[in-house]
Design a protein around this motif. Structure first.
Motif, PDB file in Angstrom:
ATOM      1  N   ASP A  51      94.156 114.153  67.534  1.00  0.00           N
ATOM      2  CA  ASP A  51      94.842 114.601  68.727  1.00  0.00           C
ATOM      3  C   ASP A  51      96.353 114.458  68.555  1.00  0.00           C
ATOM      4  N   ARG A  52      97.091 114.842  69.603  1.00  0.00           N
ATOM      5  CA  ARG A  52      98.543 114.857  69.497  1.00  0.00           C
ATOM      6  C   ARG A  52      99.119 113.465  69.264  1.00  0.00           C
ATOM      7  N   ARG A  53      98.588 112.467  69.933  1.00  0.00           N
ATOM      8  CA  ARG A  53      99.111 111.102  69.783  1.00  0.00           C
ATOM      9  C   ARG A  53      98.905 110.578  68.377  1.00  0.00           C
ATOM     10  N   LYS A  54      97.723 110.804  67.814  1.00  0.00           N
ATOM     11  CA  LYS A  54      97.455 110.336  66.463  1.00  0.00           C
ATOM     12  C   LYS A  54      98.289 111.090  65.438  1.00  0.00           C
ATOM     13  N   GLN A  55      98.518 112.389  65.673  1.00  0.00           N
ATOM     14  CA  GLN A  55      99.352 113.150  64.753  1.00  0.00           C
ATOM     15  C   GLN A  55     100.787 112.601  64.739  1.00  0.00           C
ATOM     16  N   ILE A  56     101.305 112.220  65.908  1.00  0.00           N
ATOM     17  CA  ILE A  56     102.652 111.643  65.972  1.00  0.00           C
ATOM     18  C   ILE A  56     102.698 110.308  65.239  1.00  0.00           C
ATOM     19  N   ILE A  57     101.625 109.498  65.407  1.00  0.00           N
ATOM     20  CA  ILE A  57     101.586 108.192  64.729  1.00  0.00           C
ATOM     21  C   ILE A  57     101.562 108.375  63.221  1.00  0.00           C
TER      22      ILE A  57
ATOM     23  N   SER B 267     104.983 109.579  61.981  1.00  0.00           N
ATOM     24  CA  SER B 267     105.953 108.474  61.981  1.00  0.00           C
ATOM     25  C   SER B 267     105.689 107.509  60.840  1.00  0.00           C
TER      26      SER B 267
END
Length: 527
Positions: free
Chosen positions: A12-18, A21
């Motif tokens: 999902d979007r949150r995991k992709q950002i993590i 980073s």
């Protein structure tokens, strides 16, 4: 790459950002780690140098192409080259000491050098050599010595020299004992200079130690400590270490007294001179009538009555001196006026058959022998009023408080701050790389197998949802379901295989979506 893309699309979007980073942080960590690994570890070369000496060191490092850093008044170089640089620079006379010694006299030639020039160079060399010796102490970083010698003045007679020493400590302040040692050092190097004529000044402008401390006698506390150590060493040689307590009190004179006495003894006479005078007188008498015949030489009148007289006188004079005694007594401060010694020794402990411990003091004969030894050690004088008290009592054993200090294995590991920082950064980069990059890539989404219990003592392999239903599996599952060996999947157990499949799809929707997506991708590739 296809598997990585599949994994990225499944997040999902949150995991992709993590994950993004984490990748950026790993890249920055590796970049910083490479910079730290390639950068040399800088260590201290010299500190606290004068401006001229520091400039010579920097010039020598530039000529050799050595990387260096200047932090305040300190010069840092790579740690692997520090020792070699110190020995190399020392062979070249660097860092140059601002205090020049007897090498100043080497530049003086016999032509054109007057006596005043030679005297000035000599005393300057003497000051430089003394400053070099003082700086050799680890407690002093810089030193200057000034000697005032007035012997060169022909109009002054017997002028005593004086000296002053300026010190810059390298850490802690200069103590009074160290200043006293410097005074004696300077006084011993200059002829006719007394230690009390040397003044020691620190960098704060304060005089270190009073002038009277250079030649002052030992105080009462110093004498008490010396006598106590002497008696304690003597007593412990007999009763053992820790079995004796010694206290010494010294009463000393605190004033200066001068007594001059002159005595005369009238009964005691001493002859200092003797004079003897002797006197002798002689006289001759003749009685007769005076006639013409008596005046003739051969006349009858020449013979008549005649008498002679002799007188002797002797005089003796003896000079005596009255006996005289002159006594002069000087009493200086510090002399012992009265001495008091108290000694406490431990007795002996014995354990009887019942295990009880009993204490017994030392015999009186042994105490008397120890008292005689103590009296001889301290210089006992009964006429002075000295007192020695020696007793044998029970000394309780006191366990030491706290924790015993012991060496640790970490004391043998030498790590500087830069090495610790590099190790910490490497550990953080490795942890981030393992948790946020490698682990998501290696974690391939798979279906959770359904664990089946053992049937008739034989273990049944767990079934994995692959998207296909084999006929054997359907028959096996039906038989096991009828026997009651397979638990119900979902809320209610269904005997129809199609219903069972529908129930499994409902329970495992994410795994089913992944299987359907993989089928669609395989179909697109075939087309």
């Amino acid at each position: 790459m296809q598997q990585i893309g599949t994994v990225w699309a499944s997040l999902d979007r949150r995991k992709q950002i993590i994950v993004a980073s984490a990748v950026v942080l790993v890249f920055l960590g590796i970049l910083g780690m490479s910079r730290l690994a390639t950068a040399p570890s800088m260590t201290l070369l010299y500190a606290g140098l004068e401006s001229g000496a520091a400039g010579d060191i920097v010039r020598a490092l530039d000529q050799r192409g050595i990387t260096y850093e200047i932090r305040g008044g300190s010069i840092y170089v790579p740690g692997a080259q520090r020792d070699e640089l110190r020995m190399t620079l020392a062979s070249e006379g660097l860092p140059a000491n601002g205090n020049r010694g007897y090498e100043l006299l080497d530049s003086l030639s016999g032509f054109g050098t007057t006596s005043q020039m030679f005297d000035a160079a000599y005393w300057r060399a003497k000051e430089g050599e003394l400053a070099r010796t003082i700086v050799g102490s680890p407690h002093v970083s810089q030193a200057r010595v000034h000697i005032a010698n007035g012997s060169a003045n022909p109009f002054q007679r017997s002028v005593a020299p004086t000296a002053s020493v300026y010190l810059v400590p390298s850490g802690a302040d200069i103590t009074g004992d160290q200043a006293k040692a410097i005074r004696f050092l300077v006084a011993s190097a200059v002829s006719g200079l007394a230690p009390e004529d040397v003044t020691v000044i620190d960098s704060n402008g304060a005089v270190i130690g009073g002038q009277d401390t250079a030649v002052a006698a030992d105080t009462a506390d110093d004498k008490s400590r010396q006598l106590r150590e002497r008696v304690l060493r003597l007593v412990e040689a007999r009763v053992g270490p820790g079995n004796a307590v010694v206290e010494v009190s010294v009463d000393t004179e605190t004033k200066t007294e001068s007594i001059r006495e002159r005595r005369f003894d009238p009964k005691g006479r001493v002859a200092i001179s003797t004079d003897v005078e002797e006197r002798s007188d002689s006289a001759r008498n003749q009685s007769s009538d005076v006639t013409v015949a008596s005046n003739l030489p051969d006349g009858d009148g020449a013979g008549g009555d005649e008498s002679n007289s002799t007188a002797t006188e002797t005089r003796e004079r003896v000079n005596y001196e009255v006996s005289e005694t002159e006594l002069e007594v000087h009493t200086a401060p510090g002399s012992i006026k009265r001495l008091t010694v108290a000694v406490l020794v431990n007795g002996t402990r014995t354990v009887d058959a019942s295990g009880a411990e009993t204490f017994a003091p030392l015999p009186q004969a042994e105490l008397d022998a120890l008292q005689e030894l103590v009296a001889a050690a301290v210089g006992f004088d009964a006429a002075r009023g000295d007192v020695i008290t020696l007793k044998s009592l029970d000394l309780p054993v006191t366990e030491p408080q706290g924790t015993l200090a012991s060496s640790s294995m970490w004391q043998n590991i030498h790590l500087d701050a830069m090495s610790l920082i590099q190790m910490a950064v490497l550990a953080v980069v490795s942890l981030v790389l393992a948790l946020f990059v490698i682990r998501p890539i290696l974690m391939k989404p798979t279906l959770t197998p359904a664990l089946l219990p053992a049937v008739d003592g034989a273990e049944v392999e767990p079934s994995v949802l692959t998207g296909e239903i084999a006929a054997d599996d359907v028959a096996e599952f039906a038989a096991l379901s009828q026997d009651g060996g397979v638990p119900a999947l979902g809320v209610n157990a269904v005997e129809d295989p199609v219903e069972r499949l529908r129930t499994m799809i409902g329970d495992k929707q994410e795994e089913t979506v992944e299987i359907l997506r993989s089928w669609l991708e395989e179909g697109e590739e075939r087309v």
